[in-house]
Design a protein around this motif. Sequence first.
Motif, PDB file in Angstrom:
ATOM      1  N   ILE A 114      30.159  -6.570  15.127  1.00  0.00           N
ATOM      2  CA  ILE A 114      29.259  -7.175  16.120  1.00  0.00           C
ATOM      3  C   ILE A 114      27.942  -7.665  15.514  1.00  0.00           C
ATOM      4  O   ILE A 114      26.862  -7.339  15.971  1.00  0.00           O
ATOM      5  N   ARG A 115      28.068  -8.446  14.442  1.00  0.00           N
ATOM      6  CA  ARG A 115      26.965  -9.134  13.761  1.00  0.00           C
ATOM      7  C   ARG A 115      26.029  -8.178  13.027  1.00  0.00           C
ATOM      8  O   ARG A 115      24.910  -8.567  12.663  1.00  0.00           O
ATOM      9  N   GLN A 116      26.458  -6.949  12.769  1.00  0.00           N
ATOM     10  CA  GLN A 116      25.612  -5.953  12.106  1.00  0.00           C
ATOM     11  C   GLN A 116      26.261  -5.500  10.801  1.00  0.00           C
ATOM     12  O   GLN A 116      27.468  -5.237  10.760  1.00  0.00           O
ATOM     13  N   GLY A 117      25.461  -5.373   9.741  1.00  0.00           N
ATOM     14  CA  GLY A 117      25.936  -4.786   8.500  1.00  0.00           C
ATOM     15  C   GLY A 117      26.660  -5.736   7.567  1.00  0.00           C
ATOM     16  O   GLY A 117      27.355  -5.286   6.650  1.00  0.00           O
ATOM     17  N   LEU A 118      26.484  -7.031   7.753  1.00  0.00           N
ATOM     18  CA  LEU A 118      27.232  -7.987   6.933  1.00  0.00           C
ATOM     19  C   LEU A 118      26.832  -7.902   5.463  1.00  0.00           C
ATOM     20  O   LEU A 118      27.697  -7.977   4.578  1.00  0.00           O
ATOM     21  N   ASP A 119      25.543  -7.728   5.190  1.00  0.00           N
ATOM     22  CA  ASP A 119      25.117  -7.611   3.794  1.00  0.00           C
ATOM     23  C   ASP A 119      25.738  -6.381   3.138  1.00  0.00           C
ATOM     24  O   ASP A 119      26.164  -6.421   1.979  1.00  0.00           O
TER      25      ASP A 119
END
Length: 199
Positions: free
Chosen positions: A38-43
């Motif tokens: 849900i758009r969190q933690g991609l890095d």
Amino acid sequence: MRILAFSDLHMARNRAAELVAASAKADLVIGAGDYCNIRQGLDEAMGMLSGIAAPLVLVPGNAESAEELTDVAPEGVHVLHGSGMTVDGLRLFGLGYGVPVTPFGDWSCDLTEAEATELLDRCETADVLVVHSPPKGYGDQTSQGISVGSVAVRDAVERIQPAFALCGHIHDSWGYRGTIGRTQIANLGPKANWFEVNA
């Protein structure tokens, strides 16, 4: 060319480690979307995959936007979304996001069938089509048996007839294999899936 492909990592650290280890035997690694949640933690998810030494091609899922993925992808990683490229003679075209629009709400990166068709129409030929969403009727069944795949993706596969169409998105159909004409369809899931392609 030996291709390692996966989808829907969703920040599973053990799965990422398995993929990095397997990638030592790959000529090319392909990710078919949903690396984070849900758009969190991609890095952080990209960091988990940083040990992949083979050329890496990614499409965004519905859990991350194309811009977000491009911003954090390691140097040398190629992000495809409505675009294509050639790797050692192998023609690739990618389209990310959920197609059709998902019921998940504002966080989800989605396309309408019409928007997906417009982007897929840019592709005249490809050996491998990498899409987050499966083609309608192929690897797209939920646990309730509902077909939720994309008509636009199916139409593109029928038109282009790549050797492979690699997808993910529908977790209940991970591991699905089928064909549309001469195209092999695979709903990948977060494990090492191997494909041999003659470029």
